[in-house]
Enzyme design. Structure first.
Site, PDB file in Angstrom:
ATOM      1  N   LYS A   1     -14.711   8.394   4.540  1.00  0.00           N
ATOM      2  CA  LYS A   1     -13.629   7.541   4.029  1.00  0.00           C
ATOM      3  C   LYS A   1     -12.834   8.249   2.929  1.00  0.00           C
ATOM      4  O   LYS A   1     -11.613   8.343   3.000  1.00  0.00           O
ATOM      5  CB  LYS A   1     -14.195   6.220   3.462  1.00  0.00           C
ATOM      6  CG  LYS A   1     -14.874   5.330   4.472  1.00  0.00           C
ATOM      7  CD  LYS A   1     -15.350   4.027   3.842  1.00  0.00           C
ATOM      8  CE  LYS A   1     -16.374   4.233   2.721  1.00  0.00           C
ATOM      9  NZ  LYS A   1     -17.639   4.828   3.138  1.00  0.00           N
TER      10      LYS A   1
ATOM     11  N   ASP B   1     -46.716 -40.514   7.890  1.00  0.00           N
ATOM     12  CA  ASP B   1     -46.622 -41.819   7.242  1.00  0.00           C
ATOM     13  C   ASP B   1     -46.428 -42.924   8.265  1.00  0.00           C
ATOM     14  O   ASP B   1     -46.505 -44.093   7.931  1.00  0.00           O
ATOM     15  CB  ASP B   1     -45.441 -41.860   6.253  1.00  0.00           C
ATOM     16  CG  ASP B   1     -45.795 -41.211   4.937  1.00  0.00           C
ATOM     17  OD1 ASP B   1     -46.998 -40.998   4.701  1.00  0.00           O
ATOM     18  OD2 ASP B   1     -44.884 -40.917   4.157  1.00  0.00           O
TER      19      ASP B   1
ATOM     20  N   SER C   1     -17.525  -1.599   2.066  1.00  0.00           N
ATOM     21  CA  SER C   1     -17.237  -2.994   2.461  1.00  0.00           C
ATOM     22  C   SER C   1     -17.938  -3.364   3.774  1.00  0.00           C
ATOM     23  O   SER C   1     -17.288  -3.509   4.806  1.00  0.00           O
ATOM     24  CB  SER C   1     -15.736  -3.260   2.543  1.00  0.00           C
ATOM     25  OG  SER C   1     -15.033  -2.225   3.175  1.00  0.00           O
TER      26      SER C   1
ATOM     27  N   ASP D   1     -33.906 -41.872  12.984  1.00  0.00           N
ATOM     28  CA  ASP D   1     -35.283 -41.475  12.671  1.00  0.00           C
ATOM     29  C   ASP D   1     -35.237 -40.003  12.297  1.00  0.00           C
ATOM     30  O   ASP D   1     -34.855 -39.165  13.100  1.00  0.00           O
ATOM     31  CB  ASP D   1     -36.162 -41.696  13.898  1.00  0.00           C
ATOM     32  CG  ASP D   1     -37.621 -41.360  13.614  1.00  0.00           C
ATOM     33  OD1 ASP D   1     -38.010 -41.330  12.424  1.00  0.00           O
ATOM     34  OD2 ASP D   1     -38.372 -41.131  14.575  1.00  0.00           O
TER      35      ASP D   1
ATOM     36  N   HIS E   1     -40.618 -33.192   7.811  1.00  0.00           N
ATOM     37  CA  HIS E   1     -40.934 -31.829   7.374  1.00  0.00           C
ATOM     38  C   HIS E   1     -39.916 -31.341   6.381  1.00  0.00           C
ATOM     39  O   HIS E   1     -38.728 -31.557   6.542  1.00  0.00           O
ATOM     40  CB  HIS E   1     -40.955 -30.872   8.563  1.00  0.00           C
ATOM     41  CG  HIS E   1     -41.804 -31.359   9.681  1.00  0.00           C
ATOM     42  ND1 HIS E   1     -43.153 -31.239   9.672  1.00  0.00           N
ATOM     43  CD2 HIS E   1     -41.469 -32.012  10.812  1.00  0.00           C
ATOM     44  CE1 HIS E   1     -43.626 -31.783  10.785  1.00  0.00           C
ATOM     45  NE2 HIS E   1     -42.627 -32.268  11.481  1.00  0.00           N
TER      46      HIS E   1
ATOM     47  N   SER F   1     -42.321 -42.955  13.113  1.00  0.00           N
ATOM     48  CA  SER F   1     -42.043 -43.196  14.535  1.00  0.00           C
ATOM     49  C   SER F   1     -42.779 -44.433  15.013  1.00  0.00           C
ATOM     50  O   SER F   1     -42.252 -45.218  15.803  1.00  0.00           O
ATOM     51  CB  SER F   1     -42.431 -41.976  15.367  1.00  0.00           C
ATOM     52  OG  SER F   1     -41.613 -40.886  15.026  1.00  0.00           O
TER      53      SER F   1
END
Lengths: 306, 622
Positions: free
Chosen positions: B462, B25, B530, B100, B104, B28
């Site tokens: 475990k 557009d 976990s 600026d 995107h 810059s």
């Protein structure tokens, strides 16, 4: 104290001042061991004044560090020592002794190697040796294109490297100050100031600066389209080269063989502001180190330069 | 008043604005044009620009003003803008700071960054294309970030023959769309950034346009709110140079203050009066929003960094639960239940998202049901903090209503938030005061309550070790309880699956149950895979102040696959179990567990004895 303020601060400078004070306080509160990088230049003088203001009536809760390449102008060193005495601040001076021993200097080694060893490496040594986890610098975003994209709190990885693609988003006045092991922070309170703002502030606040900023007859030689001052007898003169007296001043100060002077009659901050308003040459042009390579500042920063 | 050479007293405050628009557009180029026309571009920069225009330019040899801005090497090579760049220029009437920001889509975070400090948004539209999806997106983000003033700069009029009808159509289109966004002003200006039309000088090509040029508008627009807001002062730093002086340094976030005014410290709830406003330049009669000062007060009250000093007649919210908009910045998605650092002003607390109410579709503002937020997504959430916070809604005060979220492991800034309102749930569900304390229950059992949190891959051992341990503790006369992952999933957690979100909730509930049992004075043994470090940290915090020992059952994946006691690895390998830990879902091993059990070198019995030795060493059992 430095001289009393002469003029009321205009609204925009008052805003910049408050922002910088907020940044200094935030970093002092959040980091374990911050340090203020003092280059003796005008931006450092402003930064130092802001640090005094931020913590008044206490003294700034951090020391001041100068990286001495041994090639600074003699007037700079005199000003540095006088400033430390006058303000009664803790001044640390560091020189890269290995670099000196290897005979690195700006004339024989060239500006790139000299800057790398005596400034970048020296700074990293000093930060590591003292265990500083944050360093304030006087860099401004208007100085150079890659600076324009740097954060106010700019994180450095292990080895002090800057990765422009890994910068933290910086919103509002909220700064993420958390560090992982090996990381450190560079903090730039003057990010949003311009060169003119710095001089306007120096004028309003009556801040002492190194006299080299003001026009005076000085012994200079013409090299690469700029005036180099013959500050001592270490500067080898080329065949046919003879120092001449010119009314010159400096826009930026560094190692004298790398600092170009401009011909100018400006002898006060007010003159300089008037000159800048009509200026056609940007500030870093007097710095020989920036022109070394395309995007050279970004490369130096990636390596850890301020 | 001393002589003022600049007319400085009358100089306007800084105007901070951001530029946004779609790719190409001409953002810059427009900023380059403003810098160029306001003489902020110097001769040596211009020489470099001429060289660069030949080399990288897209304007066929003309000066490519956008090259003044793209600062990083990647940007110049790819001819795109990646990061927010800040630019500065000034005229005799005003100084400007320009952010600026890239157009995107994936860089939403950069736009939000630029918008967070901006007073005004300069929105670019290509005259040939009109209002696009990106235009709407950026407008929504600006509105969400609280920007009140927008300028619609319709660019590239040189390419549509300076046609007045094009201007009328796009301006009307946009005004209709933006009605709901609450902007206080949104003028449209037809420009050509490349040619300079209506940027700093009126365009002779567009005599039909009778409004101000873009620069004239920026120089004169008033963005400050006229409303008087109540005093807010976040304390950044407590200054104690000596025993006689105690001052609170910070920047006034809203309102004004003078010596003698009453202030309330939100931390302690105490009220006092301002004694003096201290500055380097001498005491002040008054400080107002934006002033960085140090305050002293008339009473010795407890104030620390992070406290908020406020007008007692107009208090902020004070709650540990609130609703907020969150913009997510991290690759790793936001998971409700996970704990993050929250920084609001100078205050840092721990927090977690307790409910994600909806995601906002930034194309149309619609509310969409969601369970997580991905990078660049915006959601509306309930949050809970580990201590009450003083705040205002973001709409009332950005400084006391905005926060960032920080990942506790990578220290990345994970997201940014804007508080909408306090939730008073914490106030409604008062803690029932218990007359028998947790400690009493444990003492009666001759032990200390403790939580032994086992973690490790499926098949690591475990449950085997946990069972052996509980048997041994029982024999020693200890009072225990074993929570096994599989068993809990059959009952309490049978509504949960194996997505990341459900795994977090599974662990959170187990942590809460373990805590309740700890309060009963029991030694609680848990056996859950976990897999996520953050979640184990979460239960550690839930469990406080009970003793918490993370026990890492360390068995290599290959060995677990070999053992495969429940045949799960075989089924997962056959594709029957998605998200299986160690295969297609990660296991984050503990970095500093209280105990690491290497199952390759010792049997379950020996390992259980090691745990008992550790419990004795810590004097948790006799």
């Amino acid at each position: 104290m430095d001289g009393a303020r002469r003029r009321p601060l205009p609204a925009d400078l008052r805003q910049l001042e408050s922002e910088a004070i907020g940044i200094l306080r935030e970093a002092a509160a959040e980091f374990r061991k911050p340090v203020l990088l003092y280059s003796i230049g005008k931006d450092s003088s402003v930064l130092l004044r802001l640090a005094l203001k931020a913590f008044h009536p206490a003294k700034p809760p951090f020391p001041v560090l100068h990286i001495d390449t041994t090639w600074k102008f003699r007037e700079m060193i005199a000003f540095r020592d006088q400033t430390a005495r006058r303000l009664q601040i803790e001044l640390i001076v560091h020189t890269n002794q290995e670099g000196l021993d290897r005979g690195i200097n700006p004339i024989a080694s060239g500006s790139a190697l000299h800057t790398q060893v005596m400034k970048t490496e020296a700074l990293k040594q000093a930060l590591d040796r003292h265990g500083f986890d944050a360093a304030f610098g006087g860099a401004r975003r208007d100085e150079e294109k890659s600076r324009a994209k740097e954060r106010i709190f700019s994180i450095r990885g292990p080895g002090h490297s800057w990765n422009p693609r890994a910068q933290r988003p910086e919103l509002w006045r909220l700064f993420n100050t958390r560090l992982s092991p090996g990381e450190s922070m560079r903090v730039f309170p003057l990010s949003n100031w311009t060169e003119i703002d710095v001089w306007r502030y120096i004028e309003c606040e009556n801040i002492p600066v190194v006299p080299l900023y003001f026009a005076k007859e000085r012994p200079v030689v013409r090299r690469d389209g700029t005036w180099i001052m013959v500050d001592d007898d270490r500067l080898p003169l080329l065949p046919g080269e003879r120092p001449e007296l010119r009314r010159v001043r400096f826009r930026t100060l560094g190692c004298y063989p790398l600092s170009g002077a401009i011909e100018s009659p400006a002898a006060s901050p007010a003159d300089i502001i008037a000159e800048l308003r009509g200026a056609t040459v940007s500030e870093r042009q007097g710095r020989l180190i920036d022109g070394d390579a395309e995007a050279s500042m970004e490369r130096k920063k990636r390596e850890g330069y301020f | 008043m001393p002589h003022d050479p600049e007319g400085a007293g009358a100089r306007r405050p800084l105007l901070r604005f951001l530029t946004c628009g779609s790719v190409d557009d001409g953002k810059s180029t427009l900023i380059g044009r403003l810098l160029y026309d306001s003489a902020a571009v110097h001769a040596d920069q211009l020489d470099a620009l001429k060289r660069d225009s030949q080399r990288f330019g897209t304007t066929g040899g003309d000066l490519d003003l956008s090259l003044l801005l793209d600062g990083l090497e990647d940007e110049r090579q790819q001819r795109i803008t990646i990061d927010v760049a800040y630019r500065f220029f000034s005229t005799s009437r005003r100084s400007f700071i320009v952010a600026d920001t890239p157009g995107h889509e994936q860089y939403t975070r950069n736009m939000a960054t630029g918008a967070s400090t901006a007073d005004l948004a300069l929105l670019l539209v290509d005259a040939r294309k009109g209002v696009l999806a990106q235009t709407r997106r950026h407008s929504l983000i600006c509105s969400l970030l609280g920007i009140r003033h927008v300028v619609l700069a319709i660019n590239k009029f040189d390419l549509v023959d300076y046609d007045a009808a094009v201007f009328a159509r796009i301006a009307e289109d946009y005004a209709r769309f933006a009605q709901a966004l609450g902007f206080a002003s949104l003028p449209a200006i037809p420009i050509s950034a490349r040619r300079g039309d209506n940027v700093t000088a009126p365009s002779p090509q567009m005599a039909w346009y009778d409004g101000p040029t873009l620069l004239a508008h920026l120089e004169t627009v008033e963005t400050g709110g006229a409303q008087v807001r109540p005093f807010r002062f976040p304390v950044q730093w407590v200054s104690r140079p000596n025993g006689d002086f105690r001052g609170f340094a910070g920047t006034v976030a809203a309102g004004a203050i003078a010596p003698g005014d009453a202030v309330l410290a939100m931390g302690s709830g105490r009220t006092t009066r301002i004694k003096e406003i201290v500055t380097f330049d001498g005491p002040c009669e008054r400080a107002e929003a934006g002033d960085a000062v140090t305050l002293t007060v008339t009473d010795e009250i407890d104030v620390t960094r992070g406290d908020l000093l406020v007008d007692p007649a107009s208090r902020p919210e004070h709650a540990d639960q609130f609703a907020a908009h969150i913009i997510w910045f991290q690759q790793e998605r936001l998971v409700p239940g996970r704990v993050y650092w929250l920084k609001l002003g100078p205050r840092s607390v721990l927090c977690s998202v307790t409910a994600l109410k909806h995601r906002i579709d930034i194309d149309n503002g619609a509310h969409v049901a969601a369970r997580t937020l991905d990078l660049n997504e915006i959601g509306f959430c309930n949050l809970s903090t580990n201590a009450p916070l003083a705040f205002d809604p973001y709409a009332a005060n950005h400084d006391t209503g905005a926060f960032i979220l920080i990942d506790r492991y990578t220290n990345e800034t994970a997201g940014a938030g804007m508080i909408a309102f306090a939730l008073h749930r914490a106030a409604n569900i008062e803690w029932q005061a218990l007359s028998v304390a947790a400690r009493d229950r444990a003492t009666q059992k001759s032990q200390e309550a403790a939580i032994l949190w086992f973690t490790g891959l499926s098949g690591a051992g475990k449950s085997t070790i946990a069972n052996r341990l509980e048997r041994k503790l029982l024999e020693l006369g200890c009072h225990t309880m074993l929570l096994d992952g599989d068993n809990v999933r059959h009952g309490l957690n049978r509504d949960l699956g194996f997505t990341d979100t459900d795994r977090v909730e599974n662990i959170r509930r187990a942590g809460e149950v373990a805590k309740l049992m700890g309060e009963a004075g029991l030694i609680v043994i848990t056996a859950f895979i976990s897999p996520f470090r953050a979640d184990r940290q979460m239960v550690r915090e839930i469990a406080a102040p009970h003793a918490f020992l993370e026990v890492f059952v360390d068995t290599p994946l290959a060995e677990c696959q070999r053992r495969d006691p429940k045949g799960l690895y075989a089924r997962a390998a056959a594709g029957a179990i998605p998200n299986f830990t160690g295969l297609d879902s990660p296991y984050e091993a503990p970095e500093t567990p209280e105990l690491r059990l290497d199952t390759m070198g010792a049997d379950a019995d020996t390992l259980a004895d090691r745990i008992i030795a550790e419990l004795r060493r810590r004097e948790l059992i006799r």
